[in-house]
Design a protein around this motif. Structure first.
Motif, PDB file in Angstrom:
ATOM      1  N   ASP A 159       0.819  -1.213   0.000  1.00 40.04           N
ATOM      2  CA  ASP A 159       0.000   0.000   0.000  1.00 40.04           C
ATOM      3  C   ASP A 159       0.852   1.262   0.000  1.00 40.04           C
ATOM      4  OD1 ASP A 159       1.055  -0.209   2.506  1.00 40.04           O
ATOM      5  OD2 ASP A 159      -0.841   0.052   3.584  1.00 40.04           O
ATOM      6  N   SER A 160       2.036   1.167  -0.574  1.00 38.85           N
ATOM      7  CA  SER A 160       2.914   2.336  -0.681  1.00 38.85           C
ATOM      8  C   SER A 160       3.720   2.239  -1.971  1.00 38.85           C
ATOM      9  CB  SER A 160       3.866   2.424   0.515  1.00 38.85           C
ATOM     10  OG  SER A 160       4.791   1.343   0.505  1.00 38.85           O
ATOM     11  N   VAL A 161       4.142   3.402  -2.462  1.00 36.72           N
ATOM     12  CA  VAL A 161       4.953   3.424  -3.684  1.00 36.72           C
ATOM     13  C   VAL A 161       6.277   2.718  -3.443  1.00 36.72           C
ATOM     14  CG1 VAL A 161       6.146   4.941  -5.314  1.00 36.72           C
ATOM     15  CG2 VAL A 161       3.859   5.527  -4.519  1.00 36.72           C
ATOM     16  N   GLU A 162       6.849   2.929  -2.264  1.00 34.50           N
ATOM     17  CA  GLU A 162       8.141   2.299  -1.959  1.00 34.50           C
ATOM     18  C   GLU A 162       8.043   0.780  -1.991  1.00 34.50           C
ATOM     19  OE1 GLU A 162       7.905   6.358  -0.660  1.00 34.50           O
ATOM     20  OE2 GLU A 162       6.651   4.624  -0.164  1.00 34.50           O
ATOM     21  N   GLY A 163       6.951   0.246  -1.462  1.00 34.97           N
ATOM     22  CA  GLY A 163       6.778  -1.198  -1.484  1.00 34.97           C
ATOM     23  C   GLY A 163       6.484  -1.733  -2.875  1.00 34.97           C
ATOM     24  N   LEU A 164       5.746  -0.975  -3.671  1.00 37.46           N
ATOM     25  CA  LEU A 164       5.396  -1.439  -5.020  1.00 37.46           C
ATOM     26  C   LEU A 164       6.595  -1.465  -5.947  1.00 37.46           C
ATOM     27  CD1 LEU A 164       1.976   0.422  -5.398  1.00 37.46           C
ATOM     28  CD2 LEU A 164       2.296  -2.063  -5.431  1.00 37.46           C
ATOM     29  N   VAL A 165       7.450  -0.449  -5.875  1.00 35.74           N
ATOM     30  CA  VAL A 165       8.585  -0.408  -6.807  1.00 35.74           C
ATOM     31  C   VAL A 165       9.625  -1.468  -6.485  1.00 35.74           C
ATOM     32  CG1 VAL A 165       8.267   2.024  -7.369  1.00 35.74           C
ATOM     33  CG2 VAL A 165       9.733   1.382  -5.441  1.00 35.74           C
ATOM     34  N   ARG A 166       9.527  -2.098  -5.305  1.00 35.48           N
ATOM     35  CA  ARG A 166      10.462  -3.189  -4.997  1.00 35.48           C
ATOM     36  C   ARG A 166      10.055  -4.494  -5.668  1.00 35.48           C
ATOM     37  NH1 ARG A 166      10.906  -0.882   0.418  1.00 35.48           N
ATOM     38  NH2 ARG A 166       9.237  -2.263   1.137  1.00 35.48           N
ATOM     39  N   LYS A 219       5.732   4.543 -12.678  1.00 35.08           N
ATOM     40  CA  LYS A 219       4.436   4.783 -13.319  1.00 35.08           C
ATOM     41  C   LYS A 219       3.401   3.783 -12.837  1.00 35.08           C
ATOM     42  CE  LYS A 219       3.071   2.725 -16.819  1.00 35.08           C
ATOM     43  NZ  LYS A 219       2.847   2.066 -18.126  1.00 35.08           N
ATOM     44  N   MET A 220       3.746   2.496 -12.846  1.00 37.09           N
ATOM     45  CA  MET A 220       2.816   1.467 -12.389  1.00 37.09           C
ATOM     46  C   MET A 220       2.486   1.641 -10.915  1.00 37.09           C
ATOM     47  SD  MET A 220       4.456  -1.887 -14.190  1.00 37.09           S
ATOM     48  CE  MET A 220       5.143  -1.811 -15.842  1.00 37.09           C
ATOM     49  N   ALA A 221       3.483   2.021 -10.129  1.00 40.43           N
ATOM     50  CA  ALA A 221       3.260   2.173  -8.691  1.00 40.43           C
ATOM     51  C   ALA A 221       2.257   3.283  -8.404  1.00 40.43           C
ATOM     52  CB  ALA A 221       4.589   2.453  -7.992  1.00 40.43           C
ATOM     53  N   HIS A 222       2.419   4.436  -9.043  1.00 35.92           N
ATOM     54  CA  HIS A 222       1.501   5.551  -8.799  1.00 35.92           C
ATOM     55  C   HIS A 222       0.098   5.236  -9.304  1.00 35.92           C
ATOM     56  CE1 HIS A 222       4.471   8.221  -7.165  1.00 35.92           C
ATOM     57  NE2 HIS A 222       5.226   8.157  -8.237  1.00 35.92           N
ATOM     58  N   LEU A 223      -0.005   4.570 -10.452  1.00 29.35           N
ATOM     59  CA  LEU A 223      -1.326   4.194 -10.960  1.00 29.35           C
ATOM     60  C   LEU A 223      -1.977   3.135 -10.076  1.00 29.35           C
ATOM     61  CD1 LEU A 223      -0.688   4.086 -14.821  1.00 29.35           C
ATOM     62  CD2 LEU A 223      -1.928   5.819 -13.517  1.00 29.35           C
ATOM     63  N   ALA A 224      -1.194   2.200  -9.569  1.00 27.93           N
ATOM     64  CA  ALA A 224      -1.740   1.184  -8.667  1.00 27.93           C
ATOM     65  C   ALA A 224      -2.234   1.811  -7.370  1.00 27.93           C
ATOM     66  CB  ALA A 224      -0.683   0.120  -8.376  1.00 27.93           C
ATOM     67  N   MET A 225      -1.497   2.794  -6.839  1.00 30.59           N
ATOM     68  CA  MET A 225      -1.946   3.492  -5.635  1.00 30.59           C
ATOM     69  C   MET A 225      -3.269   4.203  -5.887  1.00 30.59           C
ATOM     70  SD  MET A 225       0.089   2.902  -3.115  1.00 30.59           S
ATOM     71  CE  MET A 225      -0.497   4.192  -2.017  1.00 30.59           C
ATOM     72  N   ASP A 226      -3.409   4.784  -7.065  1.00 29.80           N
ATOM     73  CA  ASP A 226      -4.621   5.538  -7.389  1.00 29.80           C
ATOM     74  C   ASP A 226      -5.804   4.609  -7.631  1.00 29.80           C
ATOM     75  OD1 ASP A 226      -6.430   7.476  -8.076  1.00 29.80           O
ATOM     76  OD2 ASP A 226      -5.543   7.941 -10.020  1.00 29.80           O
ATOM     77  N   ILE A 227      -5.607   3.579  -8.446  1.00 37.68           N
ATOM     78  CA  ILE A 227      -6.725   2.711  -8.842  1.00 37.68           C
ATOM     79  C   ILE A 227      -7.045   1.681  -7.760  1.00 37.68           C
ATOM     80  CG2 ILE A 227      -7.532   1.060 -10.569  1.00 37.68           C
ATOM     81  CD1 ILE A 227      -5.623   2.442 -12.567  1.00 37.68           C
ATOM     82  N   ALA A 228      -6.002   1.021  -7.231  1.00 40.27           N
ATOM     83  CA  ALA A 228      -6.225  -0.072  -6.282  1.00 40.27           C
ATOM     84  C   ALA A 228      -6.489   0.426  -4.862  1.00 40.27           C
ATOM     85  CB  ALA A 228      -5.022  -1.010  -6.290  1.00 40.27           C
ATOM     86  N   TRP A 229      -5.732   1.442  -4.429  1.00 41.59           N
ATOM     87  CA  TRP A 229      -5.843   1.922  -3.051  1.00 41.59           C
ATOM     88  C   TRP A 229      -6.588   3.255  -2.937  1.00 41.59           C
ATOM     89  CZ3 TRP A 229      -5.066  -1.432   0.629  1.00 41.59           C
ATOM     90  CH2 TRP A 229      -4.150  -2.473   0.457  1.00 41.59           C
TER      91      TRP A 229
END
Length: 361
Positions: free
Chosen positions: A209-216, A223-233
Motif C-alpha cells: 500500500d505504498s509506492v516504496e513497497g510497489l517499486v520493490r 508509473k505502475m506504482a503511482h497508478l496502482a496506488m490511485d486505482i487499487a488503493w
C-alpha cells in the motif's frame, strides 16, 4: 509586494455621505476605500493610471457626488487592461485553457483506455485483495502493449484464475500462452512469477500500500506504482506518466525544458501541476494520445489546441506528405520515368525530322 495607492483627491480627505441609486446613505470615504482594498492586493494593477483616473474624476465633479459610481466602473476596466505581470501567469492560463480543450475532446470517453484500461480489467465481484492484485497484473502487462491486447490477456488470466497463489502454481509455458502476445511476454512471465511469490510470502497475496513497497516488486516501475496506488488503493501519490503523457506534455510545451524519459516528465509535471489534477491527467492524456495526438501523424487539424500548441502540424499527415524529397524511391522512379520519356521524345523527334528531310530530297 503590495502596491500603495496615494489618494490625491480631496474627496477621500473627509467623511461625506452620498445618496445611492437605491436611496441609501453611505459613507463615501469608507465605501471608496473598500472598493479599492481588493485592488491593492493585486500585483498587476497600474497604480499610476488609477491615481490619474481618481484626479480626473474628482476634478470633473467638484461636489463629489458621483465619484464612487464612476470609480466603480472605471477601475475594474483599468485592472483588466493591464497586461500580466509575469510570463508565469500567462503560461498557467494557457495550460488551463489547453486542459479545458482536452477535456472537451475527451468528453465522449470512447478511447481504448476508457473501456480496456487497468480500471476496467479486474473482476468487480472478487475480494478486495484479489481486485488489487489484478490491477497490478494489468499494469504490468500494459507496458509496451496496446490496451486491446492487455484486455484480452487479462480475460484469459481471469478465466484461468488471476490470484497470486494461482499464478505462482502455474508453469511458465502455460502462463506464457495466457498472456501472449503482450510486449516482452517472456520477461513478464518471469516478473509475474517472482512478484506473485513475494506477495504470497510477505503480503498474504495482496499488494503493498505504498509506492516504496510497489517499486520493490520485479517489473514494477514508478508509473505502475503511482497508478496502482490511485486505482487499487484510491490514494493519489503521484502522476502516472506513460509514453502518451510524456509525449503530449513535451509537445504542448508544459515543461520548462524538454525531457527525455517519462520519469523526468513526471517530476517536472509534479513541480507545478496542482495535486487535484494528478489523478485526472493520466486518463485525459492517454485517451487524447490514443485518438488525436498520435505518436506518428497526429491529427492536428482536428485538435482544439492546434493554435496554441508549439508542435502543431509539424508531424501531421499533410506536412509529412509535402516533406517528401528526391531521396524517396518512388519520387526517384517518377523522375527517371520523366527523363526517359523526354529522351524518347527527343529521339522520336530526331527520327521524324530525318525522315522528313529524306522525303523532301
Amino acid at each position: 509586494m503590495l502596491l500603495r495607492l496615494r489618494m490625491t483627491s480631496p474627496y477621500f480627505s473627509q467623511n461625506r455621505t452620498v445618496v445611492t441609486r437605491r436611496c441609501k446613505q453611505i459613507d463615501t470615504s469608507t465605501a471608496a476605500v473598500s472598493l479599492l482594498s481588493g485592488l491593492r492586493k493585486r500585483r498587476n494593477v497600474n497604480a499610476v493610471k488609477i491615481e490619474e483616473e481618481e484626479a480626473r474624476v474628482c476634478l470633473s465633479t467638484p461636489d463629489g457626488s458621483q465619484d464612487l459610481f464612476q470609480l466603480a466602473t472605471v477601475l475594474p476596466k483599468l485592472e483588466t487592461d493591464v497586461p500580466p505581470s509575469s510570463s508565469h501567469g500567462r503560461r498557467r492560463r494557457q495550460i488551463k485553457k489547453q486542459l479545458g480543450f482536452i477535456r472537451d475532446m475527451r468528453s465522449n470517453r470512447d478511447a481504448p483506455v476508457d473501456h480496456m484500461g487497468a480500471e476496467k480489467s479486474y473482476d468487480a465481484e472478487a475480494p478486495a485483495n484479489v481486485r488489487r492484485f489484478q490491477v497490478l497484473v494489468s499494469l504490468m502487462l500494459s507496458s509496451q502493449t496496446k490496451d486491446q491486447v492487455t484486455a484480452a490477456a487479462m480475460q484469459r488470466l481471469r478465466a484461468h484464475g488471476c490470484t497470486a497463489e494461482k499464478l505462482l502454481s502455474t508453469d511458465d509455458d502455460t502462463l506464457g500462452k495466457l498472456i501472449y502476445p503482450v510486449g516482452f511476454w517472456r520477461n513478464k512471465v518471469k516478473f509475474l512469477k517472482l512478484t506473485a511469490a513475494m506477495l504470497v510470502k510477505d503480503f498474504g497475496g495482496d499488494i503493498p500500500d505504498s509506492v516504496e513497497g510497489l517499486v520493490r516488486l520485479p517489473g514494477v516501475g514508478p508509473k505502475m506504482a503511482h497508478l496502482a496506488m490511485d486505482i487499487a488503493w484510491d490514494q493519489v501519490s503521484g502522476i502516472g506518466v506513460d509514453t502518451h503523457v510524456h509525449r503530449i506534455s513535451n509537445r504542448l510545451g508544459w515543461l520548462r525544458k524538454a525531457t527525455k524519459n517519462p520519469e523526468k516528465t513526471r517530476k517536472a509535471l509534479e513541480e507545478w501541476l496542482p495535486r487535484e489534477l494528478w489523478s485526472e491527467i493520466n486518463w485525459l492524456l492517454v485517451g487524447f494520445g490514443q485518438q488525436v495526438c498520435l505518436p506518428t501523424n497526429p491529427l492536428c487539424s482536428v485538435c482544439l489546441n492546434q493554435h496554441s500548441c508549439p508542435s502543431a502540424h509539424q508531424n501531421s499527415p499533410a506536412k509529412r506528405a509535402k516533406a517528401q524529397t528526391s531521396s524517396s524511391p518512388a519520387l526517384r522512379t517518377n523522375k527517371n520515368t520523366v527523363v526517359k520519356d523526354e529522351t524518347r521524345s527527343g529521339e522520336l523527334g530526331h527520327v521524324n525530322s530525318t525522315t522528313q528531310r529524306r522525303t523532301a530530297r
